[in-house]
Design a protein around this motif. Sequence first.
Motif, PDB file in Angstrom:
ATOM      1  N   PRO A  98       0.812  -1.216   0.000  1.00 39.85           N
ATOM      2  CA  PRO A  98       0.000   0.000   0.000  1.00 39.85           C
ATOM      3  C   PRO A  98       0.846   1.268   0.000  1.00 39.85           C
ATOM      4  N   VAL A  99       0.331   2.322  -0.611  1.00 36.15           N
ATOM      5  CA  VAL A  99       0.912   3.658  -0.478  1.00 36.15           C
ATOM      6  C   VAL A  99      -0.222   4.654  -0.222  1.00 36.15           C
ATOM      7  N   VAL A 100       0.095   5.669   0.563  1.00 36.56           N
ATOM      8  CA  VAL A 100      -0.873   6.726   0.835  1.00 36.56           C
ATOM      9  C   VAL A 100      -0.648   7.849  -0.174  1.00 36.56           C
ATOM     10  N   MET A 101      -1.702   8.229  -0.863  1.00 30.65           N
ATOM     11  CA  MET A 101      -1.609   9.265  -1.879  1.00 30.65           C
ATOM     12  C   MET A 101      -1.730  10.646  -1.243  1.00 30.65           C
ATOM     13  N   ALA A 102      -1.486  11.680  -2.034  1.00 33.49           N
ATOM     14  CA  ALA A 102      -1.423  13.043  -1.511  1.00 33.49           C
ATOM     15  C   ALA A 102      -2.723  13.471  -0.834  1.00 33.49           C
ATOM     16  N   ALA A 142       5.194   3.191  -5.691  1.00 35.36           N
ATOM     17  CA  ALA A 142       5.587   4.472  -5.100  1.00 35.36           C
ATOM     18  C   ALA A 142       4.761   5.597  -5.691  1.00 35.36           C
ATOM     19  N   THR A 143       4.587   6.650  -4.914  1.00 35.00           N
ATOM     20  CA  THR A 143       3.909   7.854  -5.385  1.00 35.00           C
ATOM     21  C   THR A 143       4.954   8.887  -5.807  1.00 35.00           C
ATOM     22  N   ASP A 144       4.520   9.817  -6.639  1.00 33.83           N
ATOM     23  CA  ASP A 144       5.387  10.888  -7.134  1.00 33.83           C
ATOM     24  C   ASP A 144       5.062  12.168  -6.368  1.00 33.83           C
ATOM     25  N   PRO A 145       6.009  12.692  -5.575  1.00 38.95           N
ATOM     26  CA  PRO A 145       5.707  13.900  -4.805  1.00 38.95           C
ATOM     27  C   PRO A 145       5.499  15.138  -5.658  1.00 38.95           C
ATOM     28  N   THR A 146       5.856  15.080  -6.939  1.00 42.60           N
ATOM     29  CA  THR A 146       5.685  16.240  -7.819  1.00 42.60           C
ATOM     30  C   THR A 146       4.404  16.164  -8.639  1.00 42.60           C
ATOM     31  N   SER A 173       5.760  -0.286 -14.486  1.00 44.24           N
ATOM     32  CA  SER A 173       4.466   0.157 -14.982  1.00 44.24           C
ATOM     33  C   SER A 173       4.121   1.483 -14.328  1.00 44.24           C
ATOM     34  N   GLU A 174       3.661   2.445 -15.134  1.00 46.07           N
ATOM     35  CA  GLU A 174       3.349   3.772 -14.609  1.00 46.07           C
ATOM     36  C   GLU A 174       1.888   4.132 -14.862  1.00 46.07           C
ATOM     37  N   SER A 175       1.348   4.907 -13.951  1.00 48.03           N
ATOM     38  CA  SER A 175       0.000   5.458 -14.100  1.00 48.03           C
ATOM     39  C   SER A 175       0.077   6.961 -13.945  1.00 48.03           C
ATOM     40  N   THR A 176      -0.586   7.670 -14.831  1.00 42.62           N
ATOM     41  CA  THR A 176      -0.633   9.133 -14.749  1.00 42.62           C
ATOM     42  C   THR A 176      -2.040   9.641 -14.430  1.00 42.62           C
ATOM     43  N   ASP A 177      -2.929   8.718 -14.075  1.00 45.44           N
ATOM     44  CA  ASP A 177      -4.304   9.099 -13.745  1.00 45.44           C
ATOM     45  C   ASP A 177      -4.738   8.506 -12.401  1.00 45.44           C
ATOM     46  N   ALA A 178      -3.835   8.556 -11.435  1.00 44.88           N
ATOM     47  CA  ALA A 178      -4.105   8.124 -10.057  1.00 44.88           C
ATOM     48  C   ALA A 178      -4.456   6.652  -9.952  1.00 44.88           C
ATOM     49  N   GLY A 179      -3.886   5.854 -10.845  1.00 46.46           N
ATOM     50  CA  GLY A 179      -4.058   4.412 -10.760  1.00 46.46           C
ATOM     51  C   GLY A 179      -5.240   3.855 -11.521  1.00 46.46           C
ATOM     52  N   ALA A 180      -5.915   4.678 -12.318  1.00 44.59           N
ATOM     53  CA  ALA A 180      -7.050   4.176 -13.100  1.00 44.59           C
ATOM     54  C   ALA A 180      -6.583   3.291 -14.253  1.00 44.59           C
ATOM     55  N   ASP A 198      22.222 -13.192 -16.909  1.00 42.71           N
ATOM     56  CA  ASP A 198      22.135 -12.638 -15.559  1.00 42.71           C
ATOM     57  C   ASP A 198      20.671 -12.443 -15.174  1.00 42.71           C
ATOM     58  N   ALA A 199      20.431 -12.029 -13.934  1.00 40.75           N
ATOM     59  CA  ALA A 199      19.064 -11.829 -13.467  1.00 40.75           C
ATOM     60  C   ALA A 199      19.007 -10.651 -12.515  1.00 40.75           C
ATOM     61  N   TYR A 200      17.955  -9.840 -12.670  1.00 45.63           N
ATOM     62  CA  TYR A 200      17.632  -8.813 -11.686  1.00 45.63           C
ATOM     63  C   TYR A 200      16.454  -9.327 -10.873  1.00 45.63           C
ATOM     64  N   PHE A 201      16.513  -9.175  -9.556  1.00 41.86           N
ATOM     65  CA  PHE A 201      15.421  -9.721  -8.747  1.00 41.86           C
ATOM     66  C   PHE A 201      15.195  -8.892  -7.491  1.00 41.86           C
ATOM     67  N   GLN A 202      13.998  -9.077  -6.903  1.00 36.02           N
ATOM     68  CA  GLN A 202      13.531  -8.356  -5.726  1.00 36.02           C
ATOM     69  C   GLN A 202      13.682  -6.841  -5.883  1.00 36.02           C
ATOM     70  N   PRO A 203      13.038  -6.262  -6.906  1.00 36.93           N
ATOM     71  CA  PRO A 203      13.175  -4.822  -7.137  1.00 36.93           C
ATOM     72  C   PRO A 203      12.328  -3.995  -6.177  1.00 36.93           C
ATOM     73  N   ALA A 204      12.700  -2.734  -6.059  1.00 40.43           N
ATOM     74  CA  ALA A 204      11.938  -1.741  -5.307  1.00 40.43           C
ATOM     75  C   ALA A 204      11.987  -0.436  -6.091  1.00 40.43           C
ATOM     76  N   VAL A 205      11.075   0.483  -5.785  1.00 39.57           N
ATOM     77  CA  VAL A 205      11.022   1.732  -6.537  1.00 39.57           C
ATOM     78  C   VAL A 205      10.712   2.903  -5.617  1.00 39.57           C
ATOM     79  N   ALA A 206      11.306   4.042  -5.926  1.00 39.12           N
ATOM     80  CA  ALA A 206      10.999   5.296  -5.233  1.00 39.12           C
ATOM     81  C   ALA A 206      11.007   6.414  -6.259  1.00 39.12           C
ATOM     82  N   VAL A 207      10.264   7.471  -5.982  1.00 38.43           N
ATOM     83  CA  VAL A 207      10.296   8.680  -6.806  1.00 38.43           C
ATOM     84  C   VAL A 207      10.858   9.796  -5.948  1.00 38.43           C
ATOM     85  N   ALA A 208      11.984  10.338  -6.377  1.00 40.95           N
ATOM     86  CA  ALA A 208      12.676  11.368  -5.604  1.00 40.95           C
ATOM     87  C   ALA A 208      11.857  12.661  -5.557  1.00 40.95           C
ATOM     88  N   SER A 209      12.280  13.560  -4.694  1.00 45.10           N
ATOM     89  CA  SER A 209      11.531  14.800  -4.479  1.00 45.10           C
ATOM     90  C   SER A 209      11.455  15.670  -5.725  1.00 45.10           C
TER      91      SER A 209
END
Length: 317
Positions: free
Chosen positions: A61-65, A138-142, A168-175, A193-204
């Motif tokens: 879960p993430v809390v939106m603005a 993650a949410t985008d603070p901007t 995957s990105e959403s520009t309409d609040a997850g619709a 090779d393999a990439y695994f257990q990813p995480a994501v953040a959006v900087a300020s």
Amino acid sequence: CKRNFNKGGFCQSPIMLSKWTGSAWTAPIEISGHSSLCTLGNSFNPRIASDSCNFNQGSFPVVMANGDVYVVWNNYNTPTLVNQQLGVKVSADLSTVGAPVKVGQDDQSKWALCDLGRGPEGCVDSLNVRTGDFPYVATDPTSASHLVAVWQDTRGTTTTGNYRIVVSESTDAGATWSDASGGGAVLSAPGTDAYFQPAVAVASNGTIVVSAYHANTAQHTTVKGDGTFGYGYFVKSGGSFGPYQAASNAQNYPSPQTNTAQRGFLGDYSSIAAAPSGAVVYMVWSDTRNTFEFIESGKPPTEVPDEDVFVFKVTVP
């Protein structure tokens, strides 16, 4: 729900949500719901609606603005090995639960399996450590309507365990989401090779940063757990992701396989978080860099490699 083929009596695994009010948790509500995206919901109990999205794991879960909550999770209500990531928005007061939407596809057709003592489960074969396809969001603070989700899958590969990262990105609040039909960005490791257990953040400043483990080969060669790994990240700049950059100060740490207490696990997950200002993100993961220190201190071989937790700070453009 007990049957000859289901002696444990599994019925379903819906996603629930509870909110802290300041003094207590609210009564949990089911949020995974029903959708035409989902099938076979009545597989273990014919009284459950077949369109229930009720075979789930790994909710995030993430809390939106505005105080609403957006939850993504891994869903298996599909007729093939191409599963799906679903998402739903819940109003801040919990009075409104949206219908599930498809965040993206989740291709497990080339998933590697290891028996770590519980029967076959998803793993990084070269390291003999378990891994999963749980999403991270993650949410985008901007931009209040911008969300970013990531997970690992095996789309486009012919090599078992050659995991890629899907963004995957959403520009309409997850619709709606960019990978709903398989069109999201894919971060592929070189060779096998393999990439695994990813995480994501959006900087300020709005820059997307994806972090992940990097296994130097997808499959072990001669000895189980003979692979090596590192941890690093990707930065999205100018509309596309740049190359993998190392966060750990080496990319060849040994598998924990020879440690009887640690084999099968590499901290299980990793994470990343954005600071509220300064375009700074912090990554956290575990690795086995201190193996040789333990050997030199006289620990027996059954206690090495051992894992420690590390944090890496980076300022992004």
